[in-house]
Design an enzyme around this catalytic site. Structure first.
Site, mmCIF file in Angstrom:
data_model
loop_
_atom_site.group_PDB
_atom_site.id
_atom_site.type_symbol
_atom_site.label_atom_id
_atom_site.label_comp_id
_atom_site.label_asym_id
_atom_site.label_seq_id
_atom_site.Cartn_x
_atom_site.Cartn_y
_atom_site.Cartn_z
ATOM 1 C CG ASP A 46 25.603 -46.541 -10.398
ATOM 2 O OD1 ASP A 46 24.960 -45.472 -10.434
ATOM 3 O OD2 ASP A 46 26.787 -46.609 -9.969
ATOM 4 C CB SER A 47 20.077 -44.446 -9.854
ATOM 5 O OG SER A 47 19.706 -44.512 -11.214
ATOM 6 C CG ASP A 85 26.167 -45.272 -14.199
ATOM 7 O OD1 ASP A 85 27.147 -44.583 -14.519
ATOM 8 O OD2 ASP A 85 25.254 -44.887 -13.448
ATOM 9 C CE LYS A 115 26.087 -41.800 -15.292
ATOM 10 N NZ LYS A 115 26.778 -41.907 -13.978
ATOM 11 C CD GLU A 117 29.361 -42.258 -9.795
ATOM 12 O OE1 GLU A 117 29.975 -42.084 -8.718
ATOM 13 O OE2 GLU A 117 28.177 -42.633 -9.863
ATOM 14 C CD GLU A 183 24.188 -36.868 -8.948
ATOM 15 O OE1 GLU A 183 24.659 -37.657 -9.786
ATOM 16 O OE2 GLU A 183 23.413 -37.213 -8.037
HETATM 17 O O1 KIV Z 1 22.888 -43.637 -11.727
HETATM 18 C C1 KIV Z 1 22.262 -42.662 -12.165
HETATM 19 O O2 KIV Z 1 21.050 -42.701 -12.353
HETATM 20 C C2 KIV Z 1 23.011 -41.441 -12.459
HETATM 21 C C3 KIV Z 1 22.228 -40.213 -12.775
HETATM 22 C C4 KIV Z 1 21.526 -39.704 -11.591
HETATM 23 C C5 KIV Z 1 23.088 -39.175 -13.399
HETATM 24 O O3 KIV Z 1 24.192 -41.453 -12.412
#
Ligand code: KIV
Length: 267
Positions: A46-47, A85, A115, A117, A183
């Site tokens: 989600d970056s 994510d 994924k 968090e 992280e």
């Molecule tokens: O959203 C993302 O790119 C991430 C990575 C930095 C682990 O969670």
């Protein structure tokens, strides 16, 4: 074609002492290039909210946007495992509601895992998803969706807070996560967590003691000039290279050099 990396293979790579390579990708072209370069995992992070959409945090990203980008990445991924994510807000609430979002991600994008968090607080959800055979990669330490609670993108797990990170990592393993992102935590803590877990740890800002490493693709290529934490390494000054190429194109158009006769079609 080389067979795709599978979720159970991640554990085998850890046991064999082979480090796992993970890069974030958000579109077909980069997914194909990264896959062909031999990356094991493509993370549709989600970056993308920051590096693709220009937001200041990852919080505004929607489920529709994650599915849209993950679908393109899956088309280009080749042998790489694709993990997508769960965006902010989709992991909260009852586990069956989180599963609806995870099912949509897997069904509509074709990726192999999600994924999410959070550590101890996500245990029930991770257990529910993995109990329904939806592979989950966990993410503890500096979890960017908690940016406001943390008061910024700050290193976690220093001093007495180390015990919480270890507890989070042990809890997500116990709940069935197939791997965990560590992280923004101190190097000795990441090494200790990696030694205690049987599932692979993938580090970012966690030092060299993890089972694998992830970088945001746009950081690795030097394309993103927003936030630049100390753990980022540029393997290319891509931003400069792109600007020079586009400036040459602009100059040639203005000078009447491009397009040349060979770029046109015969009658
Ligand atoms: O959203 C993302 O790119 C991430 C990575 C930095 C682990 O969670």
């Amino acid at each position: 074609m080389t067979p795709r990396v599978t979720v159970p293979e991640l554990g085998r790579l850890k046991r064999a002492g082979q480090r796992i390579v993970c890069v974030t990708a958000y579109d077909y072209t980069f997914a194909k290039l990264f896959g062909e370069a031999g990356v094991d995992i493509l993370l549709v992070g989600d970056s993308l909210g920051m590096v693709i959409l220009g937001h200041e945090t990852t919080l505004p990203v929607t489920l529709e946007q994650m599915i849209h980008h993950a679908t393109a990445v899956v088309r280009g991924a080749g042998r790489a495992l694709v993990v997508c994510d769960m965006p902010f807000g989709e992991c909260h609430g009852p586990a069956h509601r989180v599963m609806d979002a995870a099912v949509r991600i897997l069904k509509e994008s074709g990726c192999q895992a999600v994924k999410l968090e959070g550590g101890v607080r996500m245990v029930e959800t991770i257990r529910y998803l993995t109990g329904h055979h939806i592979p989950v990669m966990a993410h503890v330490g500096l979890t960017p969706q908690s940016v406001h609670a943390f008061g910024g993108f700050k290193v976690q797990g220093r001093g007495e807070a180390a015990a919480q990170v270890l507890e989070d990592a042990l809890a997500v393993e116990q709940a069935g996560a197939c791997a965990v992102i560590l992280e923004g935590i101190p190097t000795p803590l990441a090494t200790q967590v990696t030694q205690r877990l049987t599932i692979p740890t993938i580090g970012i800002g966690a030092g060299p003691g993890c089972d694998g490493q992830v970088l945001v693709g746009y950081d690795l290529l030097g394309l993103f000039d927003g936030v630049r934490p100390r753990f980022v390494k540029h393997y290319l000054e891509g931003g400069q290279t792109v600007m020079e190429a586009v400036a040459r194109f602009a100059q040639e158009v203005r000078d009447g050099v491009f397009p040349a006769p060979e770029h046109g079609f015969d009658p």
